[in-house]
Design an enzyme around this catalytic site. Structure first.
Site, PDB file in Angstrom:
ATOM      1  N   ASN A 241      -0.833 -38.010  28.494  1.00 12.52           N
ATOM      2  CA  ASN A 241      -1.053 -39.052  29.430  1.00 12.52           C
ATOM      3  C   ASN A 241      -0.359 -40.447  28.963  1.00 12.52           C
ATOM      4  O   ASN A 241      -0.020 -41.298  29.776  1.00 12.52           O
ATOM      5  CB  ASN A 241      -2.473 -39.210  29.454  1.00 12.52           C
ATOM      6  CG  ASN A 241      -3.002 -37.942  30.503  1.00 12.52           C
ATOM      7  OD1 ASN A 241      -2.743 -37.965  31.795  1.00 12.52           O
ATOM      8  ND2 ASN A 241      -3.976 -37.326  29.855  1.00 12.52           N
ATOM      9  N   GLU A 263      12.242 -32.865  24.973  1.00 11.73           N
ATOM     10  CA  GLU A 263      11.904 -31.334  25.026  1.00 11.73           C
ATOM     11  C   GLU A 263      11.008 -31.168  26.177  1.00 11.73           C
ATOM     12  O   GLU A 263      11.157 -30.087  26.737  1.00 11.73           O
ATOM     13  CB  GLU A 263      11.126 -31.050  23.806  1.00 11.73           C
ATOM     14  CG  GLU A 263       9.773 -31.788  23.610  1.00 11.73           C
ATOM     15  CD  GLU A 263       9.048 -31.431  22.153  1.00 11.73           C
ATOM     16  OE1 GLU A 263       9.681 -30.586  21.503  1.00 11.73           O
ATOM     17  OE2 GLU A 263       8.010 -31.744  22.028  1.00 11.73           O
ATOM     18  N   ILE A 333      -3.438 -37.627  16.416  1.00 10.10           N
ATOM     19  CA  ILE A 333      -4.936 -37.732  16.282  1.00 10.10           C
ATOM     20  C   ILE A 333      -5.294 -38.731  15.578  1.00 10.10           C
ATOM     21  O   ILE A 333      -6.221 -39.518  16.047  1.00 10.10           O
ATOM     22  CB  ILE A 333      -5.513 -36.454  15.769  1.00 10.10           C
ATOM     23  CG1 ILE A 333      -5.271 -35.337  16.467  1.00 10.10           C
ATOM     24  CG2 ILE A 333      -7.045 -36.534  15.522  1.00 10.10           C
ATOM     25  CD1 ILE A 333      -5.751 -33.918  16.136  1.00 10.10           C
TER      26      ILE A 333
END
Length: 473
Positions: A241, A263, A333
């Site tokens: 997102n 990609e 992360i």
């Protein structure tokens, strides 16, 4: 199996195979398989097979909740492999023998060639090396995809006979429209009519807009400083997102005549193509919402003039990425105060998805940036930490960290200077002081001042802060 980011994977055979595995297990008979793909697939493949407990080994990337559970509870071994490395490793035989390739196609030509569907990924390599082949011909995929693909068959694929990849620009076509296949290997053809796993993107929120704005402001400053051309350099965008929000920001931004060497093709990239701001997009797969997938199918012949889908060892090829000076933007992360990035693990040992192609683009791009909100879990956890609990991208490869709070340009900075820039620009205000407190503590206790760390404090920082609200020992 074919498949890459939920596009172009076989839809019928995996569930039928899962039923066979379950039948054997119900009789107390062992039935385990190794599963290789291009990248992530969908519940009909990874999910169905993982729920049987019958996957012994998985590579190189996954994102299915059931597959993730099987990996983290020890049922399945998982090898997280750079996507550009998967082809050479299979070709060299490092991963063992390939018995069966199951590949989705949009058509088979009268000459017996295979027209790929919405991804290429590892298809060319798997068709070459498999003992047996099954082809799913999916009529849901538009026949007008023909001509969009560029299937390069390298001369001298392995050392010492490798030759340079003949790509200088994102729009260069260097291969065939179809995949060649040895008809004697084909043991079955399955006709299907099933959609890809097309997931809607979340609406843009304030954090996503702020992150995108910070990156776009930086790119504008680089153009003004003469370090980038007015139309930038080829763009790479990771999946998700926030990455899609960056593309939406480009749609509203000042840059024209953009190109992309990436990609995956996401919604934002299709919008850029429709607007004319993006002239060509090179990738290996789609990752579209249902509405964008419908638009792609309806207008595939037109998009085939603007989109090039390549094998993933070409779309992610380090040589091409470095030669063209790709601008890389990927999610993460967490990042630490010295610029190391964790893309894959939660609390050090739980695999989330995998590194995917982020390493291919980060290490070789002209500019390498990572984006994330500054906090997770409703603000309870900082995504900027003293030491990442798993390192996927080292400080040597990471140039930019971007959150909704700001951007830290790490170029030309030593570790302690990086720490100050990251805390000042990227950390959430609730965590700035605890992070500064950690730096002071580390500088007192470390055995060297180049990269000061207090390991005991760093490794327990999340837990300690949540329990006590302070970094005090």
């Amino acid at each position: 199996f074919s498949g890459f980011t939920g596009a172009g994977y076989p839809k019928e055979f995996p569930e039928a195979l899962a039923a066979v595995i379950d039948a054997h297990h119900n009789k107390g008979e062992e039935f385990r398989i190794g599963v290789w793909t291009g990248a992530s697939t969908a519940p009909e493949l990874d999910g169905a097979l993982a729920r049987t407990g019958g996957i012994s080994y998985r590579a190189p990337y996954q994102s299915d909740p059931d597959m993730r559970t099987a990996i983290n509870n020890g049922t399945s071994f998982y090898q997280d492999i750079h996507l550009s490395h998967m082809g050479p490793q299979v070709s060299q035989g490092f991963l063992g023998k390939l018995n069966l390739a199951v590949i989705e196609a949009s058509a088979i030509t009268e000459d017996g060639d295979v027209v790929p569907s919405s991804s290429i990924g590892m298809n060319r390599t798997y068709l070459e090396h498999a003992d047996k082949v099954i082809i799913e011909v999916n009529s849901w995929q538009s026949e007008d995809l023909y001509g969009m693909h560029d299937v390069y068959y390298p001369i001298g694929a392995l050392p010492p006979n490798r030759v340079p990849l003949p790509i200088q620009n994102a729009g260069d076509r260097i291969g065939d429209k179809v995949m060649k296949i040895d008809a004697d290997k084909v043991i079955a053809i399955i006709e299907t009519n099933d959609p890809d796993r097309n997931t809607p993107f979340k609406p843009l929120d304030d954090d996503s807009r702020a992150i995108a704005g910070n990156l776009l402001d930086f790119l504008g400053a680089e153009v003004k400083a003469g370090r980038l051309p007015k139309n930038l350099l080829p763009l790479q965008s990771g999946v998700g997102n926030i990455a899609n929000a960056v593309l939406a920001g480009l749609l509203e931004g000042p840059f024209e005549n953009l190109t992309s060497y990436t990609e995956v093709i996401q919604d934002g990239m299709v919008d850029l193509l429709d607007s004319g701001k993006l002239t060509v997009a090179s990738a290996t797969a789609f990752s579209l919402s249902p509405k964008a997938a419908e638009r792609m199918n309806d207008n595939a012949a037109d998009y085939a003039q603007k989109i090039i889908l390549r094998p993933q060892d070409v779309s992610n090829h380090p040589e091409a990425i470095r030669r063209m000076g790709v601008i890389a933007c990927n999610g993460m992360i967490e990042a630490d105060i010295y610029g190391n990035v964790n893309s894959t693990h939660v609390m050090g040992s739980r695999m989330q998805n995998g590194i995917g192609g982020s390493g291919d683009f980060t290490r070789n791009g002209w500019i390498s940036s990572f984006v994330t909100p500054s906090t997770a879990k409703g603000g309870a956890i900082s995504c900027i930490v003293p030491m990442v609990n798993h390192v996927d991208h080292t400080e040597h490869d990471v140039q930019m960290l971007i959150t909704e709070q700001g951007l830290a340009d790490l170029r030309g900075l030593a570790p302690r200077q990086r720490a100050q820039a990251i805390i000042d620009n990227c950390a959430h205000p609730d965590f700035k002081e605890p992070l500064r407190e950690y730096v002071k503590l580390a500088e007192k206790k470390a055995n060297g001042m180049h990269t000061p760390h207090d390991l005991a404090t760093a490794l327990g920082w999340h837990v300690r802060f949540l329990e006590t609200g302070t970094m005090a020992q």
